[in-house]
Write an enzyme that holds these catalytic residues in place. Structure first.
Site, mmCIF file in Angstrom:
data_model
loop_
_atom_site.group_PDB
_atom_site.id
_atom_site.type_symbol
_atom_site.label_atom_id
_atom_site.label_comp_id
_atom_site.label_asym_id
_atom_site.label_seq_id
_atom_site.Cartn_x
_atom_site.Cartn_y
_atom_site.Cartn_z
ATOM 1 N N TRP A 138 1.197 49.021 -9.321
ATOM 2 C CA TRP A 138 2.565 49.220 -10.371
ATOM 3 C C TRP A 138 3.018 47.643 -10.284
ATOM 4 C CZ3 TRP A 138 7.953 49.664 -8.392
ATOM 5 C CH2 TRP A 138 8.657 50.272 -9.240
ATOM 6 N N ASP A 220 4.831 52.529 0.061
ATOM 7 C CA ASP A 220 5.493 52.826 -1.134
ATOM 8 C C ASP A 220 5.212 54.376 -1.497
ATOM 9 O OD1 ASP A 220 6.566 53.373 -3.486
ATOM 10 O OD2 ASP A 220 5.870 51.636 -4.563
ATOM 11 N N LYS A 256 10.004 61.480 -9.494
ATOM 12 C CA LYS A 256 8.738 62.309 -9.908
ATOM 13 C C LYS A 256 8.824 63.731 -9.405
ATOM 14 C CE LYS A 256 7.765 58.084 -10.586
ATOM 15 N NZ LYS A 256 7.205 57.041 -11.716
HETATM 16 N N1 PMP Z 1 6.450 52.767 -6.775
HETATM 17 C C1 PMP Z 1 5.455 53.124 -7.651
HETATM 18 C C2 PMP Z 1 3.971 53.141 -7.285
HETATM 19 C C3 PMP Z 1 5.732 53.792 -8.710
HETATM 20 O O1 PMP Z 1 4.686 54.240 -9.585
HETATM 21 C C4 PMP Z 1 7.034 53.850 -9.098
HETATM 22 C C5 PMP Z 1 7.464 54.600 -10.565
HETATM 23 N N2 PMP Z 1 6.721 54.413 -11.616
HETATM 24 C C6 PMP Z 1 8.017 53.514 -8.307
HETATM 25 C C7 PMP Z 1 7.817 52.997 -7.248
HETATM 26 C C8 PMP Z 1 9.695 53.547 -8.586
HETATM 27 O O2 PMP Z 1 10.084 54.620 -8.910
HETATM 28 P P1 PMP Z 1 11.687 54.899 -9.227
HETATM 29 O O3 PMP Z 1 11.459 55.214 -10.766
HETATM 30 O O4 PMP Z 1 12.154 55.792 -8.360
HETATM 31 O O5 PMP Z 1 12.500 53.459 -8.926
#
Ligand code: PMP
Length: 407
Positions: A138, A220, A256
């Site tokens: 990410w 994460d 999510k």
């Molecule tokens: N880590 C990963 C691997 C993600 O894909 C995401 C969201 N796309 C996040 C963290 C962040 O999530 P949030 O929208 O809750 O900040």
């Protein structure tokens, strides 16, 4: 001359730019595959039925008000969120050596963890401590750690493009050669963007090297429930590392799995050697939160806490999560079947072998247009490097896909 005349135009954040391009496109056959958000058959975000129910409970509760939360957040949210990650019967929870910080989404949890580590982990010159993120990952992992002051954010080998799977030898090799005390950001499950997780045995190998080489474990966990449909199964790696005695961080996002994207609900779970270490870590976390957002918002955390702490609602939530996970599986199977039915060259087994919201098609830029100013492409013309396929519908030949390129 404006005071801001010297400010250069920043490049837009790719995934948000893509969503805006998508919104502006009048083509009725468009499909947005860019953003990692669950969609219904109608292409809409899904408000989980359990969330609607709990929202009504909150509105009806006259005792609630809008007083500030404590700096570290809502206590019943923090403890229940950590329990989801570590398990009801976690030895670390029983031994009172788990702490948590309510954060603004998973991003906030990563940020708080990074800020803490840059201040308090690995001695004086610690901004030089290498932070390893998977290749690919990410995109925000790199910037969050760099912005917290880490000077050396590096990739570790993860994806084997040739075999379209985990590069275990490369991954283990990078663990073996990383300087002692390096920080490794590990995707707890449903790896973004490859949809490829280590198996249990592979995780055991990773843990063995990390323990021996004294590397810091920073999980994460943004997709718990999306990999298998089961919260416990998806937390296997996190819980295994706890049983192996690691002190570690786990950034959790409820964006999510609760469909609460814009409420910014996250938690940083901290597992330490003993209660005394947790206490001191949390005292420093308070200082960091105070100068960052002072204290977190309550609505989303309240909603999650009520759900997790009420048996029937908890069961209903697990059911809702399974509904989403099952639909993603169905989309994968449908996409694969359609690609095969169209006689698309190549093998497409990886579409169903990969898990979670993301898929690597295995196609590279060679197959794509060189112009990237527009991300609109005709499916029947070329299949693109899909970044995510959560709501792929394949209505015939004239489907426009908005996709994100992974170079
Ligand atoms: N880590 C990963 C691997 C993600 O894909 C995401 C969201 N796309 C996040 C963290 C962040 O999530 P949030 O929208 O809750 O900040």
């Amino acid at each position: 001359m404006s005071l801001f005349g010297e400010v250069p135009q920043a490049t837009p954040v790719a995934v948000f730019k893509l969503s805006n391009d998508f919104k502006d496109d009048p083509n009725p056959m468009k499909v947005n595959l860019g953003v990692g958000a669950y969609r219904t058959d109608e292409g809409q975000p899904w408000v989980l039925p359990v969330v609607k129910k709990v929202e009504k409970l909150i509105v009806a509760d006259n005792r609630l008000n809008h007083e500030y939360l404590p700096i570290l957040g809502l206590p019943e949210f923090r403890s229940s969120a950590s329990k989801i990650a570590l398990g009801e019967d976690s030895p670390a929870i029983q031994e009172n050596r788990v702490g948590a910080v309510q954060c603004l989404g998973g991003t906030g949890a990563l940020k708080m963890g990074a800020e803490f580590l840059r201040r308090w982990y690995n001695g004086n010159d610690n901004m030089k401590t290498p932070v390893y993120v998977s290749a690919p990952t990410w995109e925000n992992h790199n910037s969050v750690f760099a912005n917290a002051g880490f000077k050396d954010v590096r990739p570790y080998k993860y994806w084997d493009a040739e075999k379209r799977g985990l590069d275990l030898a490369g991954f283990l090799g990078d663990l073996e050669t990383a300087p002692k005390h390096s920080i490794f950001v590990l995707h707890a499950c449903a790896h973004n963007p490859t949809g490829t997780d280590p198996t249990h045995v592979e995780w055991m190998q990773v843990a063995e090297v990390m323990e021996r080489r004294k590397l810091f474990v920073f999980f994460d966990s943004a997709y718990q429930g999306f990999a298998s449909g089961c919260l416990d199964k998806d937390a296997w790696a996190v819980r295994y590392f706890v049983t192996q005695g690691f002190e570690m961080f786990c950034a959790q996002s409820f964006s999510k799995n609760f469909g609460l994207y814009n409420e910014r609900v996250g938690n940083l779970t901290i597992v330490a050697r003993d209660a005394d270490n947790v206490r001191r870590v949390l005292s420093q976390m308070e200082k960091i939160v105070r100068v960052t957002w002072s204290n977190p918002p309550s609505q989303g955390a309240r909603l999650v806490a009520i759900t997790l702490n009420t048996a029937e609602l908890f069961a209903e939530w697990k059911d809702n999560v399974k509904t989403m996970a099952d639909r993603v599986l169905l989309m994968r199977a449908s996409l694969q079947a359609k690609l095969q039915a169209l006689g698309t060259p190549g093998t497409w087994d990886h579409i169903t072998q990969q898990i979670g919201m993301f898929s690597f098609t295995g196609l590279n830029r060679v197959y794509t247009h060189t112009h990237t100013h527009t991300h609109t492409h005709l499916l029947s013309h070329h299949i693109r490097c899909c970044y995510c396929l959560l709501s792929v519908l394949l209505p015939g030949d004239s489907l426009y896909l908005y996709v994100q390129y992974q170079s």
